[in-house]
Design a protein around this motif. Structure first.
Motif, PDB file in Angstrom:
ATOM      1  N   MET A   1      32.907  28.774  69.381  1.00 11.80           N
ATOM      2  CA  MET A   1      33.693  28.471  68.180  1.00 11.80           C
ATOM      3  C   MET A   1      35.190  28.676  68.457  1.00 11.80           C
ATOM      4  SD  MET A   1      33.174  29.940  64.308  1.00 11.80           S
ATOM      5  CE  MET A   1      33.511  31.622  64.807  1.00 11.80           C
ATOM      6  N   LYS A   2      35.969  27.785  67.871  1.00 12.43           N
ATOM      7  CA  LYS A   2      37.417  27.874  67.967  1.00 12.43           C
ATOM      8  C   LYS A   2      37.932  29.031  67.113  1.00 12.43           C
ATOM      9  CE  LYS A   2      39.411  23.413  68.368  1.00 12.43           C
ATOM     10  NZ  LYS A   2      39.913  23.448  69.716  1.00 12.43           N
ATOM     11  N   ARG A   3      39.063  29.602  67.489  1.00 11.95           N
ATOM     12  CA  ARG A   3      39.727  30.583  66.619  1.00 11.95           C
ATOM     13  C   ARG A   3      41.014  29.976  66.103  1.00 11.95           C
ATOM     14  NH1 ARG A   3      37.933  36.195  67.510  1.00 11.95           N
ATOM     15  NH2 ARG A   3      39.740  36.845  66.315  1.00 11.95           N
ATOM     16  N   THR A   4      41.144  29.987  64.802  1.00 13.95           N
ATOM     17  CA  THR A   4      42.325  29.388  64.188  1.00 13.95           C
ATOM     18  C   THR A   4      43.408  30.439  63.998  1.00 13.95           C
ATOM     19  OG1 THR A   4      40.945  27.804  63.015  1.00 13.95           O
ATOM     20  CG2 THR A   4      43.176  28.094  62.189  1.00 13.95           C
ATOM     21  N   GLU A   5      44.626  30.037  64.281  1.00 17.35           N
ATOM     22  CA  GLU A   5      45.769  30.916  64.040  1.00 17.35           C
ATOM     23  C   GLU A   5      46.585  30.297  62.903  1.00 17.35           C
ATOM     24  OE1 GLU A   5      49.582  32.560  66.521  1.00 17.35           O
ATOM     25  OE2 GLU A   5      48.121  31.330  67.604  1.00 17.35           O
ATOM     26  N   ILE A   6      47.189  31.169  62.103  1.00 17.84           N
ATOM     27  CA  ILE A   6      48.062  30.641  61.035  1.00 17.84           C
ATOM     28  C   ILE A   6      49.427  31.324  61.138  1.00 17.84           C
ATOM     29  CG2 ILE A   6      47.001  32.256  59.364  1.00 17.84           C
ATOM     30  CD1 ILE A   6      47.645  30.124  57.182  1.00 17.84           C
ATOM     31  N   ILE A   7      50.487  30.524  61.085  1.00 14.74           N
ATOM     32  CA  ILE A   7      51.826  31.131  61.076  1.00 14.74           C
ATOM     33  C   ILE A   7      52.676  30.563  59.958  1.00 14.74           C
ATOM     34  CG2 ILE A   7      52.136  32.019  63.428  1.00 14.74           C
ATOM     35  CD1 ILE A   7      53.152  29.429  64.336  1.00 14.74           C
ATOM     36  N   LYS A   8      53.458  31.453  59.355  1.00 17.70           N
ATOM     37  CA  LYS A   8      54.374  31.038  58.279  1.00 17.70           C
ATOM     38  C   LYS A   8      55.621  30.431  58.909  1.00 17.70           C
ATOM     39  CE  LYS A   8      53.738  33.581  53.994  1.00 17.70           C
ATOM     40  NZ  LYS A   8      52.540  32.867  53.725  1.00 17.70           N
ATOM     41  N   ILE A   9      56.067  29.325  58.359  1.00 20.00           N
ATOM     42  CA  ILE A   9      57.257  28.643  58.860  1.00 20.00           C
ATOM     43  C   ILE A   9      58.179  28.371  57.680  1.00 20.00           C
ATOM     44  CG2 ILE A   9      58.087  26.535  59.993  1.00 20.00           C
ATOM     45  CD1 ILE A   9      56.396  27.714  61.962  1.00 20.00           C
ATOM     46  N   ASP A  10      59.454  28.622  57.874  1.00 23.25           N
ATOM     47  CA  ASP A  10      60.435  28.321  56.831  1.00 23.25           C
ATOM     48  C   ASP A  10      60.619  26.796  56.747  1.00 23.25           C
ATOM     49  OD1 ASP A  10      62.674  27.880  55.298  1.00 23.25           O
ATOM     50  OD2 ASP A  10      63.899  29.445  56.241  1.00 23.25           O
ATOM     51  N   PRO A  11      60.271  26.203  55.604  1.00 16.78           N
ATOM     52  CA  PRO A  11      60.308  24.732  55.520  1.00 16.78           C
ATOM     53  C   PRO A  11      61.724  24.146  55.620  1.00 16.78           C
ATOM     54  CG  PRO A  11      59.700  25.693  53.377  1.00 16.78           C
ATOM     55  CD  PRO A  11      59.772  26.821  54.360  1.00 16.78           C
ATOM     56  N   ASP A  12      62.746  24.958  55.333  1.00 19.86           N
ATOM     57  CA  ASP A  12      64.114  24.434  55.391  1.00 19.86           C
ATOM     58  C   ASP A  12      64.758  24.646  56.752  1.00 19.86           C
ATOM     59  OD1 ASP A  12      64.051  23.737  52.655  1.00 19.86           O
ATOM     60  OD2 ASP A  12      64.323  25.860  52.163  1.00 19.86           O
ATOM     61  N   ASN A  13      64.259  25.686  57.445  1.00 19.27           N
ATOM     62  CA  ASN A  13      64.880  26.046  58.714  1.00 19.27           C
ATOM     63  C   ASN A  13      63.806  26.559  59.677  1.00 19.27           C
ATOM     64  OD1 ASN A  13      66.795  26.666  60.607  1.00 19.27           O
ATOM     65  ND2 ASN A  13      67.359  28.629  59.646  1.00 19.27           N
TER      66      ASN A  13
ATOM     67  N   ASP B   1      40.681  27.195  53.760  1.00 18.45           N
ATOM     68  CA  ASP B   1      39.364  27.067  53.134  1.00 18.45           C
ATOM     69  C   ASP B   1      38.500  26.002  53.819  1.00 18.45           C
ATOM     70  OD1 ASP B   1      40.010  29.041  51.356  1.00 18.45           O
ATOM     71  OD2 ASP B   1      40.513  27.688  49.698  1.00 18.45           O
ATOM     72  N   ASP B   2      39.112  24.908  54.253  1.00 16.39           N
ATOM     73  CA  ASP B   2      38.326  23.805  54.837  1.00 16.39           C
ATOM     74  C   ASP B   2      38.245  23.840  56.361  1.00 16.39           C
ATOM     75  OD1 ASP B   2      38.166  22.908  52.236  1.00 16.39           O
ATOM     76  OD2 ASP B   2      38.710  20.831  52.706  1.00 16.39           O
ATOM     77  N   MET B   3      39.269  24.360  57.013  1.00 19.51           N
ATOM     78  CA  MET B   3      39.410  24.126  58.456  1.00 19.51           C
ATOM     79  C   MET B   3      39.369  25.381  59.320  1.00 19.51           C
ATOM     80  SD  MET B   3      39.559  21.026  59.138  1.00 19.51           S
ATOM     81  CE  MET B   3      39.273  19.703  57.973  1.00 19.51           C
ATOM     82  N   TRP B   4      39.099  26.543  58.706  1.00 20.58           N
ATOM     83  CA  TRP B   4      39.158  27.795  59.465  1.00 20.58           C
ATOM     84  C   TRP B   4      38.168  27.765  60.635  1.00 20.58           C
ATOM     85  CZ3 TRP B   4      43.010  30.810  59.731  1.00 20.58           C
ATOM     86  CH2 TRP B   4      42.883  32.076  60.333  1.00 20.58           C
ATOM     87  N   ASN B   5      38.667  28.114  61.807  1.00 19.17           N
ATOM     88  CA  ASN B   5      37.888  28.119  63.054  1.00 19.17           C
ATOM     89  C   ASN B   5      37.356  26.748  63.477  1.00 19.17           C
ATOM     90  OD1 ASN B   5      38.533  30.750  63.420  1.00 19.17           O
ATOM     91  ND2 ASN B   5      36.527  31.578  62.848  1.00 19.17           N
TER      92      ASN B   5
END
Ligand code: TXA
Ligand code: MG
Length: 352
Positions: free
Chosen positions: A1-13, A163-167
Motif C-alpha cells: 500500500m502507498k503512504r500518502t503525505e499531506i503538506i500545507k501550502i500558502d496559496p498566495d505564496n 477522505d477519498d484518496m488516502w494511501n
C-alpha cells in the motif's frame, strides 16, 4: 500500500521547495493532488501512459472517460494540440487562466488513455498559483481529473481529498478551499458553432458574449456529451452523495410545499431526512427534516456553486437516510449548478 503525505501550502505564496518536491514525484510517475480554482485535481504526467494509468486505478474511473490536460501557459498548447483555431485564441485571451476547458484535435503522441481513444484532448490553464507553479516545475503537461473517487462529489478542500484518496496517492498539496467550487466548462471547438459538453464555471452567457453562437449540450441519448456527462444517470453516475437524493424543480412556492410534504412523509416513518435549502427558505423547513443546510442565498449563485460539493459531502456523513434539494434558475452559473444537482440525484427529479 502507498503512504500518502499531506503538506500545507500558502496559496498566495507557495514554498517553491515543496512545489519542487511535488514536481519530482510527478516526474517519477507518481500522483499528486493539488488545488485549482475549481476543485482539487489529481495530477500525473499526462504524456506518460504508465502514470496516467495510475490515475484511473486510484479513482476507480471508467477507462472510457477522458482526462483534461493542464498547462501553465498557452505557449504549451502546440505540444499536445494538433490545431489551434482562431476562435481558441479569442477564448484563451478572455478566459485563461481560468475554468474553461477547450476540446481540440490531439497530437498522436498523447497517450490514448488521456483521450480515452478519442481523436481530441481537453485542455485548460487553471487560475491558481499552486497549480501553475507545479505544472511549470514538472516541465510536462499534467493530466488531472477531479481528485475524488469516481462517482462522488468533487473535492473542494484537502480534507475531501484525504477522505477519498488516502494511501492511494503520493502527496496532497493542501492549499485551502477552492474558490469556485464547480468544475471548468468543457467546450468542444471541433464543432461549429462550438458546443458546451459540460456546463461549468464559465457560463453560456460569458461564452456567447465573446464568440457569438454557442450550442448547449445535447441530451444523453442523442449523442454528443462529454463522455463523463451522463444526463440523469444514463452513463456514469456523478457527483453523488451516496444516499438517496431527490431534486425538486418547479415554481418556487410549489417547490417548498412539495419538499415539506415529501420530507415530512419520510420523517413520519422515522427516517432521518435532510434538506439542502437556499438561505431564504431555511426556516420554511423547520420541523420537516432532521437536518437542514443552506447552500447560500438564491440570488448569489457564486456562493451556491462554491458550497455545493462541500454541503453534499457534509450530508453524506451526517447520518441521514434521504436528502431533498431545491432547484434553481438555470441562468448564468445556475446552468452548471443544476447540471450537477441533476447528475447527483441519478435521475431522481420531482417536478412540483
Ligand atoms: O475544473 C476542472 O475541470 C477539474 C480541475 C481539476 O481542472 N477537472 C475535472 O476533471 O473536472 P474530470 O476528469 O473530473 O472531468 C473532465 C471532464 C469529463 O466530463 C470528461 O469527459 C471531459 O472533461 N473531457 C475530457 N477530455 C475530453 C475530450 N477530449 N472530449 C470531450 N470531453 C472531454
Ligand atoms: Mg470529476
Amino acid at each position: 500500500m502507498k503512504r500518502t503525505e499531506i503538506i500545507k501550502i500558502d496559496p498566495d505564496n507557495p514554498d517553491i521547495h515543496e512545489i519542487k518536491r511535488a514536481a519530482a514525484i510527478i516526474k517519477n510517475k507518481g500522483l499528486v493532488a493539488f488545488p485549482t480554482e475549481t476543485v482539487y485535481g489529481l495530477g500525473a504526467d499526462g504524456l506518460c501512459a504508465d502514470a496516467v494509468d495510475k490515475i484511473f486505478l486510484a479513482k476507480d474511473r471508467p477507462k472510457g472517460n477522458p482526462l483534461i490536460l493542464h498547462i501553465a501557459s498557452p505557449d504549451d498548447m502546440p505540444q499536445v494540440a494538433k490545431e489551434i483555431p482562431p476562435i481558441a485564441k479569442k477564448l484563451i485571451q478572455t478566459f485563461w487562466p481560468g475554468p474553461l476547458t477547450l476540446v481540440l484535435p490531439k497530437k498522436p503522441h498523447v497517450p490514448y488513455q488521456v483521450s480515452a481513444g478519442l481523436p481530441t484532448i481537453g485542455l485548460r490553464m487553471p487560475d491558481n498559483i499552486i497549480a501553475l507553479t507545479l505544472i511549470a516545475e514538472t516541465g510536462t503537461i499534467l493530466a488531472a481529473p477531479s481528485a475524488n473517487i469516481s462517482g462522488r462529489p468533487s473535492p473542494t478542500n484537502a480534507k475531501h481529498v484525504v477522505d477519498d484518496m488516502w494511501n492511494k496517492i503520493d502527496l496532497i498539496l493542501d492549499g485551502g478551499s477552492t474558490s469556485l467550487g464547480v468544475e471548468s466548462t468543457v467546450l468542444d471547438l471541433t464543432e461549429d458553432p462550438p458546443r458546451i459538453l459540460r456546463p461549468g464555471s464559465v457560463t453560456y452567457e460569458d461564452l456567447t458574449d465573446v464568440v457569438g453562437e454557442v450550442q448547449k449540450p445535447l441530451g444523453g441519448q442523442e449523442g454528443k456529451l462529454s463522455p463523463g456527462q451522463s444526463y440523469q444517470g444514463l452513463k456514469y453516475t456523478h457527483y453523488s452523495p451516496g444516499i438517496p437524493f431527490f431534486l425538486v424543480e418547479g415554481e418556487p412556492q410549489a417547490v417548498i410545499r412539495r419538499i415539506q410534504k415529501e420530507a415530512g412523509k419520510y420523517r413520519d416513518r422515522a427516517e432521518k431526512t435532510g434538506i439542502m435549502s437556499s438561505e431564504e427558505n431555511k426556516e420554511q423547513y423547520h420541523g420537516y427534516a432532521d437536518i437542514v443546510k443552506s447552500l447560500g442565498p438564491k440570488g448569489d449563485m457564486t456562493q451556491i456553486a462554491a458550497n455545493l460539493y462541500r454541503v453534499l459531502r457534509d450530508f453524506e456523513t451526517s447520518g441521514i437516510h434521504i436528502l431533498f434539494a431545491e432547484g434553481y434558475s438555470e441562468a448564468g452559473l445556475g446552468f452548471a449548478v443544476m447540471n450537477r444537482l441533476r447528475e447527483a440525484t441519478k435521475g431522481h427529479i420531482i417536478y412540483a
